[in-house]
Design a protein around this motif. Structure first.
Motif, short mmCIF file in Angstrom:
data_model
loop_
_atom_site.label_atom_id
_atom_site.label_comp_id
_atom_site.label_asym_id
_atom_site.label_seq_id
_atom_site.Cartn_x
_atom_site.Cartn_y
_atom_site.Cartn_z
N UNK A 63 0.86 -1.18 0.00
CA UNK A 63 0.00 0.00 0.00
C UNK A 63 0.90 1.22 0.00
N UNK A 89 -7.92 -1.63 -1.97
CA UNK A 89 -7.21 -1.00 -0.86
C UNK A 89 -5.71 -1.26 -0.88
N UNK A 124 -15.29 -12.74 9.40
CA UNK A 124 -14.25 -12.90 10.41
C UNK A 124 -12.92 -12.31 9.93
N UNK A 126 -12.58 -9.87 7.83
CA UNK A 126 -12.72 -8.41 7.88
C UNK A 126 -12.58 -7.93 9.32
N UNK A 127 -13.19 -8.65 10.27
CA UNK A 127 -13.10 -8.26 11.68
C UNK A 127 -11.65 -8.25 12.15
N UNK A 128 -10.89 -9.28 11.75
CA UNK A 128 -9.46 -9.35 12.13
C UNK A 128 -8.71 -8.15 11.57
N UNK A 129 -8.99 -7.80 10.31
CA UNK A 129 -8.28 -6.68 9.70
C UNK A 129 -8.66 -5.36 10.38
N UNK A 130 -9.94 -5.23 10.79
CA UNK A 130 -10.37 -4.02 11.50
C UNK A 130 -9.60 -3.90 12.81
N UNK A 131 -9.49 -5.01 13.52
CA UNK A 131 -8.74 -4.98 14.78
C UNK A 131 -7.30 -4.58 14.54
N UNK A 133 -6.11 -2.79 12.24
CA UNK A 133 -6.00 -1.37 11.91
C UNK A 133 -6.22 -0.51 13.14
N UNK A 135 -8.90 0.01 15.03
CA UNK A 135 -10.11 0.80 15.17
C UNK A 135 -11.01 0.30 16.28
N UNK A 136 -10.89 -0.99 16.66
CA UNK A 136 -11.79 -1.53 17.68
C UNK A 136 -11.45 -0.92 19.03
N UNK A 137 -12.39 -0.22 19.63
CA UNK A 137 -12.12 0.44 20.92
C UNK A 137 -12.51 -0.48 22.05
N UNK A 139 -13.72 -3.17 23.85
CA UNK A 139 -14.31 -4.35 23.27
C UNK A 139 -14.30 -5.49 24.26
N UNK B 83 -17.63 -6.23 18.32
CA UNK B 83 -16.72 -7.08 17.56
C UNK B 83 -16.78 -8.53 18.05
N UNK B 92 -10.60 -6.03 25.02
CA UNK B 92 -9.48 -5.08 25.11
C UNK B 92 -9.63 -4.13 26.29
#
Lengths: 139, 146
Positions: A63, A89, A124, A126-131, A133, A135-137, A139, B83, B92
């Motif tokens: 990228x 992307x 799943x 996509x969820x792993x990639x979001x984490x 990156x 972004x997951x606050x 949780x 999530x 987390x």
């Protein structure tokens, strides 16, 4: 010949849970393609393109010119742009001679609609990639 | 039940879903009560599902190498743990009730069952996730530049 291909489809983690009927359907949608090293399979910023599941070989994901990941046998990519119609992307380039199962946009949707487990695997991933990156606050 | 559907609309993950889909999820949602000071989720535990606060207040904080770092205060209508509906990563942060609190909880295995019997819900979730991923990767790049 058809059975050998069905076996190769079932060997890929994304389709490992599929029954015979589902595999037979996927076999009608998928193309199996060989690529030399150095082939660009998708280009960052472009619209459209295909969904790839790497059967053998390897590819670099870049990228903005920076390598961010390596794809190996069993890995899939290309789903983001096919799900939302947006731009690619990242750029994916083979680093060794590789073989991949390829689904065009229409065929990718056909497989998703026919198979909720594949949808779940894509979710799943996509969820792993979001984490990753970040972004997951809380949780 | 109808008012649980209203609470489910607050879950960003469900922003694409129609009323029928939300009702199917509401059927699997369970109300849970917590006393002041009770932990709702604990950092490091495997996430079990998502929570929507129906009543009360909670705080979210994170143990960063021994230092407690407060992340947020949340109240009625707020959602946390989304999530965990999708994967099994450890929590987390810890979320603790600061007063008597009632949450609507959706557990991953129930949610998974709903997806299997309602594939249209699973399909509707995909673009929500790709949008979130694109935003996350944009933010990631923006912060990397500083």
């Amino acid at each position: 010949m058809a059975d050998a291909r069905a076996a190769r489809l079932k060997a890929v983690p994304l389709f490992a849970h599929c029954d015979k009927k589902q595999i037979d359907f996927i076999a009608t949608q998928v193309e199996e393609m060989d690529f030399p090293a150095g082939r660009v399979l998708c280009t960052e910023g472009m619209y459209g393109g295909d969904f790839f599941i790497l059967e053998s070989g390897a590819a670099d994901v870049t990228r903005g010119g920076n390598k961010i990941a390596t794809m190996q046998s069993g890995d899939f990519f290309g789903e983001i742009a096919l799900v939302d119609g947006g731009r690619r992307t990242a750029t994916v380039t083979t680093t060794t001679p590789s073989r991949a199962f390829v689904l065009g946009p229409r065929q990718f949707q056909n497989v998703l609609h026919q198979n909720v487990e594949v949808i779940h695997s894509v979710m799943k991933a996509l969820a792993t990639r979001i984490r990753e990156a970040g972004a997951a606050k809380a949780d | 039940m109808a008012d649980n559907v209203e609470f489910l609309k607050r879950v960003r993950l469900f922003e694409n879903l129609d009323r029928k889909s939300l009702e199917a999820i509401a059927n699997a949602a369970v109300e849970q009560s917590y006393t002041a000071g009770q932990d709702i989720v604990r950092q490091g535990d495997t996430g079990v599902g998502a929570f929507i606060i129906k009543k009360g207040r909670v705080e979210a904080f994170q143990d960063r190498g021994g230092h407690m770092h407060k992340l947020a205060d949340m109240k009625e209508g707020d959602v946390f743990g989304e999530m965990a509906l999708l994967d099994e990563f450890p929590r987390s942060a810890t979320v603790r009730a600061t007063e008597p609190t009632v949450c609507l909880g959706i557990q991953r295995w129930h949610f998974r069952g709903i997806l299997e019997s309602h594939p249209q819900i699973a399909l509707a979730l995909l673009p929500v996730l790709t949008k979130r991923l694109r935003n996350a990767e944009r933010e990631d790049e923006a912060s990397a530049k500083h």
